[in-house]
Motif scaffolding. Structure first.
Motif, PDB file in Angstrom:
ATOM      1  N   TRP A   1      20.300 -51.588  29.123  1.00 18.25           N
ATOM      2  CA  TRP A   1      21.080 -51.094  27.989  1.00 18.25           C
ATOM      3  C   TRP A   1      22.423 -50.485  28.398  1.00 18.25           C
ATOM      4  O   TRP A   1      23.463 -50.842  27.816  1.00 18.25           O
ATOM      5  N   PRO A   2      22.447 -49.577  29.399  1.00 19.81           N
ATOM      6  CA  PRO A   2      23.738 -48.974  29.760  1.00 19.81           C
ATOM      7  C   PRO A   2      24.782 -49.991  30.196  1.00 19.81           C
ATOM      8  O   PRO A   2      25.977 -49.759  29.977  1.00 19.81           O
ATOM      9  N   ILE A   3      24.338 -51.103  30.771  1.00 18.11           N
ATOM     10  CA  ILE A   3      25.321 -52.128  31.159  1.00 18.11           C
ATOM     11  C   ILE A   3      25.983 -52.681  29.908  1.00 18.11           C
ATOM     12  O   ILE A   3      27.205 -52.813  29.825  1.00 18.11           O
ATOM     13  N   PHE A   4      25.151 -52.945  28.915  1.00 14.84           N
ATOM     14  CA  PHE A   4      25.664 -53.429  27.635  1.00 14.84           C
ATOM     15  C   PHE A   4      26.623 -52.406  27.017  1.00 14.84           C
ATOM     16  O   PHE A   4      27.717 -52.737  26.568  1.00 14.84           O
TER      17      PHE A   4
ATOM     18  N   MET B   1      24.052 -46.299  34.601  1.00 19.31           N
ATOM     19  CA  MET B   1      23.598 -45.193  33.750  1.00 19.31           C
ATOM     20  C   MET B   1      24.481 -43.968  33.978  1.00 19.31           C
ATOM     21  O   MET B   1      25.001 -43.364  33.038  1.00 19.31           O
ATOM     22  N   ILE B   2      24.613 -43.602  35.262  1.00 19.69           N
ATOM     23  CA  ILE B   2      25.392 -42.408  35.579  1.00 19.69           C
ATOM     24  C   ILE B   2      26.851 -42.619  35.185  1.00 19.69           C
ATOM     25  O   ILE B   2      27.504 -41.729  34.626  1.00 19.69           O
ATOM     26  N   TRP B   3      27.354 -43.824  35.417  1.00 20.14           N
ATOM     27  CA  TRP B   3      28.761 -44.096  35.100  1.00 20.14           C
ATOM     28  C   TRP B   3      28.996 -43.932  33.613  1.00 20.14           C
ATOM     29  O   TRP B   3      29.952 -43.290  33.174  1.00 20.14           O
ATOM     30  N   MET B   4      28.074 -44.509  32.828  1.00 19.95           N
ATOM     31  CA  MET B   4      28.196 -44.438  31.372  1.00 19.95           C
ATOM     32  C   MET B   4      28.180 -42.970  30.918  1.00 19.95           C
ATOM     33  O   MET B   4      28.998 -42.533  30.107  1.00 19.95           O
ATOM     34  N   ASN B   5      27.232 -42.217  31.484  1.00 22.52           N
ATOM     35  CA  ASN B   5      27.097 -40.819  31.082  1.00 22.52           C
ATOM     36  C   ASN B   5      28.312 -39.990  31.495  1.00 22.52           C
ATOM     37  O   ASN B   5      28.722 -39.079  30.774  1.00 22.52           O
ATOM     38  N   SER B   6      28.871 -40.324  32.670  1.00 23.16           N
ATOM     39  CA  SER B   6      29.980 -39.492  33.139  1.00 23.16           C
ATOM     40  C   SER B   6      31.228 -39.710  32.273  1.00 23.16           C
ATOM     41  O   SER B   6      32.142 -38.897  32.280  1.00 23.16           O
ATOM     42  N   LYS B   7      31.258 -40.802  31.505  1.00 25.01           N
ATOM     43  CA  LYS B   7      32.371 -41.005  30.569  1.00 25.01           C
ATOM     44  C   LYS B   7      32.239 -40.064  29.367  1.00 25.01           C
ATOM     45  O   LYS B   7      33.218 -39.737  28.702  1.00 25.01           O
ATOM     46  N   TYR B   8      30.989 -39.690  29.079  1.00 28.62           N
ATOM     47  CA  TYR B   8      30.764 -38.750  27.965  1.00 28.62           C
ATOM     48  C   TYR B   8      29.938 -37.583  28.481  1.00 28.62           C
ATOM     49  O   TYR B   8      28.737 -37.496  28.199  1.00 28.62           O
TER      50      TYR B   8
ATOM     51  N   LEU C   1      22.350 -40.123  25.574  1.00 29.04           N
ATOM     52  CA  LEU C   1      22.432 -41.536  25.220  1.00 29.04           C
ATOM     53  C   LEU C   1      22.358 -41.753  23.719  1.00 29.04           C
ATOM     54  O   LEU C   1      23.025 -42.647  23.178  1.00 29.04           O
ATOM     55  N   PHE C   2      21.601 -40.924  23.018  1.00 24.02           N
ATOM     56  CA  PHE C   2      21.494 -41.103  21.572  1.00 24.02           C
ATOM     57  C   PHE C   2      22.859 -40.951  20.904  1.00 24.02           C
ATOM     58  O   PHE C   2      23.250 -41.743  20.058  1.00 24.02           O
TER      59      PHE C   2
ATOM     60  N   SER D   1       5.792 -49.741  37.285  1.00 25.96           N
ATOM     61  CA  SER D   1       5.232 -48.526  37.871  1.00 25.96           C
ATOM     62  C   SER D   1       6.293 -47.516  38.239  1.00 25.96           C
ATOM     63  O   SER D   1       6.002 -46.339  38.359  1.00 25.96           O
ATOM     64  N   ILE D   2       7.508 -47.963  38.455  1.00 23.88           N
ATOM     65  CA  ILE D   2       8.503 -46.988  38.875  1.00 23.88           C
ATOM     66  C   ILE D   2       9.499 -46.668  37.763  1.00 23.88           C
ATOM     67  O   ILE D   2      10.503 -46.011  37.996  1.00 23.88           O
ATOM     68  N   LEU D   3       9.224 -47.138  36.544  1.00 21.57           N
ATOM     69  CA  LEU D   3      10.100 -46.738  35.439  1.00 21.57           C
ATOM     70  C   LEU D   3      10.024 -45.222  35.254  1.00 21.57           C
ATOM     71  O   LEU D   3       9.025 -44.606  35.587  1.00 21.57           O
ATOM     72  N   GLY D   4      11.073 -44.652  34.708  1.00 23.65           N
ATOM     73  CA  GLY D   4      11.044 -43.216  34.453  1.00 23.65           C
ATOM     74  C   GLY D   4      12.365 -42.575  34.823  1.00 23.65           C
ATOM     75  O   GLY D   4      12.775 -41.596  34.231  1.00 23.65           O
ATOM     76  N   TYR D   5      13.064 -43.161  35.800  1.00 29.36           N
ATOM     77  CA  TYR D   5      14.320 -42.548  36.209  1.00 29.36           C
ATOM     78  C   TYR D   5      15.411 -42.721  35.158  1.00 29.36           C
ATOM     79  O   TYR D   5      16.378 -41.979  35.133  1.00 29.36           O
ATOM     80  N   GLU D   6      15.207 -43.705  34.252  1.00 28.10           N
ATOM     81  CA  GLU D   6      16.242 -43.951  33.230  1.00 28.10           C
ATOM     82  C   GLU D   6      16.394 -42.770  32.273  1.00 28.10           C
ATOM     83  O   GLU D   6      17.379 -42.658  31.560  1.00 28.10           O
ATOM     84  N   LEU D   7      15.414 -41.864  32.296  1.00 28.92           N
ATOM     85  CA  LEU D   7      15.494 -40.714  31.386  1.00 28.92           C
ATOM     86  C   LEU D   7      16.681 -39.817  31.709  1.00 28.92           C
ATOM     87  O   LEU D   7      17.069 -38.986  30.896  1.00 28.92           O
ATOM     88  N   ILE D   8      17.257 -39.993  32.894  1.00 28.95           N
ATOM     89  CA  ILE D   8      18.411 -39.158  33.260  1.00 28.95           C
ATOM     90  C   ILE D   8      19.540 -39.314  32.235  1.00 28.95           C
ATOM     91  O   ILE D   8      20.332 -38.400  32.027  1.00 28.95           O
ATOM     92  N   MET D   9      19.574 -40.464  31.548  1.00 28.83           N
ATOM     93  CA  MET D   9      20.621 -40.669  30.539  1.00 28.83           C
ATOM     94  C   MET D   9      20.513 -39.684  29.383  1.00 28.83           C
ATOM     95  O   MET D   9      21.450 -39.490  28.638  1.00 28.83           O
ATOM     96  N   PHE D  10      19.303 -39.082  29.237  1.00 28.53           N
ATOM     97  CA  PHE D  10      19.106 -38.199  28.094  1.00 28.53           C
ATOM     98  C   PHE D  10      19.326 -36.735  28.435  1.00 28.53           C
ATOM     99  O   PHE D  10      19.722 -35.960  27.593  1.00 28.53           O
TER     100      PHE D  10
END
Lengths: 359, 370
Positions: free
Chosen positions: A342-345, A59-66, A71-72, A193-202
């Motif tokens: 998704w970010p891996i894809f 996730m972080i890697w993908m974001n750091s490219k842009y 993510l949208f 239960s631990i989902l939620g950290y993926e929001l960092i992509m936004f």
């Protein structure tokens, strides 16, 4: 929009945004979700933490490219305008249903325990009003609310004291007492239960120190993991395996063990304080959904939030059967897993397109 | 101007919308009857007699407790029936004590009833459970002239008090925990009405959801000691050491127990070391005038050790005969067992269990008199 204006999340904002988005209704039911492995569930949160740390990397890697896009936008850039927008629409819907699921399960909890004589319409309405108010302040106000939530709710750990006193340490043994099927079942249900950290992509483009974002997010993740670990450990000590399996809101039952001379039912206090945790989770999701609307319609308007809030309210109040609602909400939870991968894809697409450009 | 008009219009419409709201029926506090005690009496397999005690706060009433009794097959059905008899709305939020009469405990569906209360979110988990020797309804209807309201009296009697009087209190959580945990068999205190008092008579032992045996408080003390309870009730001991009749009373006991298992559930063996520290509060017997030197105390300690050891071994043998495990000794084998532990394994382990008991008593003081 200038880049300076866009970047305003400092490291504390990032830590607690990640942390608070993870702790919501999930932790209430975590011991029950993991019950297929019985007493061996104690160490599962650590495993979850490792997985979360690993899935955070792409996730972080993908974001750091842009660095200036969320993510949208990345979806639109990488997948083309229409496909990207399709995916975005899907994500927005997913977030809406997911938030509704969280709110609705909390409202049902409130209704069944604290307000048995009322319908949930009014509490849900005021809850959403508050939600809109926080989200209108932008991600920074969401982040500040998350920080506040953390410090308001963390004293609840003290309520676990009685359960620990009464619990049996011997329940921790033997370790790893499960077979493959039980393990898979616990993983599938518990990881939600631990989902939620993926929001960092936004909100990544809004972070000031993007290079250290991974580190800060990790701190947030592991704070949550430690909380989960405490929850499962105390539950294992206090309950029998049958109770782990059948008591739905284990944490509230842990609170029930305690008693002050002036307060009889601590669980009621715990449950009502929990509203902060729910709010902090849902505000984060709703803010992301609102950004999604912005990018879908290619313009930013504050009013979108009212439309989204209305949709959430309608989903909560929808006149479908309990069974359908349950199915919908659990389906949306599982879709949450897709967003993790998704970010891996996207990363693969990113690399492929880069090659195309080079050749 | 336009905005102001809109605002006024909205307010105006809202004002009249009030008429559309449904009148919400809320029960004021004075009209709520908060059940303090529920008692279940056995009639036959399907029907139970349910008796509830509700505090009566009206100064005009002659008695301070309302008692209702109905015959029913389901608990909630019984509550509805009681609501018909009562002038108030009956709720369970303040439930403190659940009583079960002995016959019901032996034949009835105790587990189902307690589970029902456990599920009910109105009921707290700290509701105490006790077995009544005799009839629960009679116990509730009894006259306890020097006591407050029966609701408070029973609750205080059964509550874990800080003083060291023997008290094997069991609340809903404890009961559900022990009934569903394969390594435990539940225990409940037994109470009995004697004239105008209620007394804790002993402890009921359960096996497979039914009561099978009752034991005396001193035997129940052994259960508590072996479960690792740190503070114990005063312990009376009968020493039969050839010196004629000797009675010893140990008070303010701090106990520590260490249980070591051989980790093999097929040929189970336990090594139990019990350390007891206490004050010698009373002694009756031949050595009364010799107990002033450290040496004589050491001899007495040794005698107590032997006697306690014998008592514990006898009690464990009794449990073995009954094939139950209220102490949770099989937990020491479950800890090292891979796979799902179940009731059958507990039974097998208990049947084959060999125990090695060691007791170490130390008398800290014998009072301030020489």
């Amino acid at each position: 929009m200038s880049t300076n204006k866009q970047k305003f999340l400092n490291r504390y904002h990032v830590i607690f945004l990640v942390q608070s988005a993870m702790v919501g209704t999930g932790i209430l039911t975590l011991p029950q979700k993991l019950s297929s492995v019985g007493y061996s569930q104690t160490l599962f949160p650590i495993l979850f933490g490792v997985i979360a740390s690993l899935t955070l990397l792409p996730m972080i890697w993908m974001n750091s490219k842009y660095p200036n896009e969320n993510l949208f936008r990345i979806n639109e850039i990488l997948l083309g305008k229409w496909l990207g927008k399709g995916v975005n629409l899907f994500i927005v819907l997913q977030f809406l249903v997911f938030s509704s699921g969280i709110i609705s399960s909390y409202m049902h909890l409130i209704q069944s325990t604290a307000l048995p004589e009322q319908t949930i319409t009014a509490p849900a309405f005021f809850f959403i009003l508050l939600l809109v108010y926080i989200v209108r302040g932008g991600i920074r106000s969401v982040a500040r609310f998350c920080i506040m939530t953390f410090f308001i709710t963390i004293p609840m750990l003290y309520f676990l004291l009685w359960a620990i006193e009464k619990g049996e340490m011997s329940h921790f043994l033997p370790f790893f007492n499960y077979n493959g099927k039980e393990f898979y079942d616990a993983m599938k249900k518990g990881y939600l239960s631990i989902l939620g950290y993926e929001l960092i992509m936004f909100y990544f483009p809004n972070i000031i120190d993007q290079k250290k974002a991974y580190k800060h997010a990790l701190i947030g993740i592991w704070i949550s993991i430690v909380l989960c670990l405490i929850t499962t450990a105390v539950s294992v000590m206090y309950f029998s395996e049958w109770q782990l399996k059948y008591v739905e809101f284990s944490v509230l039952n842990l609170f029930k063990a305690g008693e002050f001379s002036f307060i009889e039912r601590i669980d009621i206090i715990g449950m009502t304080l929990w509203v902060f945790l729910i709010l902090s989770t849902v505000t984060a999701y709703l803010w992301c959904a609102k950004r999604g609307m912005d990018s879908l319609l290619s313009k930013e308007r504050k009013n979108y939030i009212y439309i989204l809030a209305l949709i959430v309210f309608l989903i909560i109040k929808m006149p479908f059967s309990q069974e359908f609602q349950e199915k919908l909400f659990s389906a949306s939870s599982y879709v949450g897993y897709v967003i993790l991968v998704w970010p891996i894809f996207l990363a693969i697409v990113h690399l492929l397109r880069k090659k195309q450009v080079q050749t | 101007m336009n905005r102001k008009f809109k605002l006024m219009f909205t307010l105006f419409v809202l004002l009249f919308l009030v008429g559309c709201s449904e009148k919400e029926v809320k029960v004021p506090l004075e009209e709520v009857g908060m059940v303090g005690i529920m008692a279940f009496d056995y009639i036959d397999e399907d029907t139970t007699k349910l008796t509830v005690a509700i505090p009566q706060y009206s100064p005009e009433a002659k008695r301070n407790t309302q008692i209702f009794s109905v015959k029913t097959d389901l608990v909630s059905k019984g509550i509805v029936k009681i609501e018909k008899l009562s002038d108030k709305k009956v709720i369970l939020n303040q439930l403190r004590v659940v009583l079960i009469n002995e016959e019901y405990a032996r034949k009835g569906r105790v587990e189902k009833v307690i589970q029902n209360l456990y599920r009910d979110s109105e009921v707290g988990n700290k509701v105490l459970i006790a077995v009544v020797n005799g009839n629960g309804e009679e116990l509730l209807k009894g006259q306890y002239l020097d006591k407050p309201n029966i609701n408070f009296y029973l609750n205080d009697l059964l509550l874990p008090s800080i003083n060291t009087a023997f008290n094997p209190n069991t609340n809903i959580h404890d009961f559900i925990y022990t009934v569903t945990n394969p390594v435990f068999d539940p225990i409940l205190p037994i109470i009995e009405k004697i004239d105008d008092k209620i007394e804790i008579k002993g402890v009921a032992l359960f096996k497979n959801k039914h009561m099978i045996e009752s034991i005396t408080p001193s035997e129940a003390l052994i259960i508590q000691a072996l479960q690792g309870k740190k503070k114990l009730a005063p312990l009376p001991l009968d020493l039969n050491k050839g010196n004629g009749k000797e009675i010893v009373m140990l008070d303010l006991i701090e106990s520590k127990v260490k249980i070591k298992s051989n980790k093999n559930h097929k040929s189970p063996k336990l090594n139990i070391v019990l350390n007891i520290k206490g004050t010698l509060s009373e002694y009756q017997g031949k050595r009364e005038h010799e107990l002033n030197t450290p040496k004589s105390i050491a001899i007495l300690e040794d005698d107590i050790n032997k006697q306690l050891r014998k008592d514990i071994e006898e009690f464990l043998k009794k449990l073995k005969g009954l094939k139950i495990d209220p102490i949770g000794l099989s937990e020491n084998f479950r800890m090292y067992y891979k796979g799902k532990w179940n009731d059958k394994l507990t039974d097998a382990t208990i049947a084959k269990l060999k125990v090695d008991v060691h007791v170490k008593t130390s008398i800290i003081s014998t009072g301030t008199l020489k």
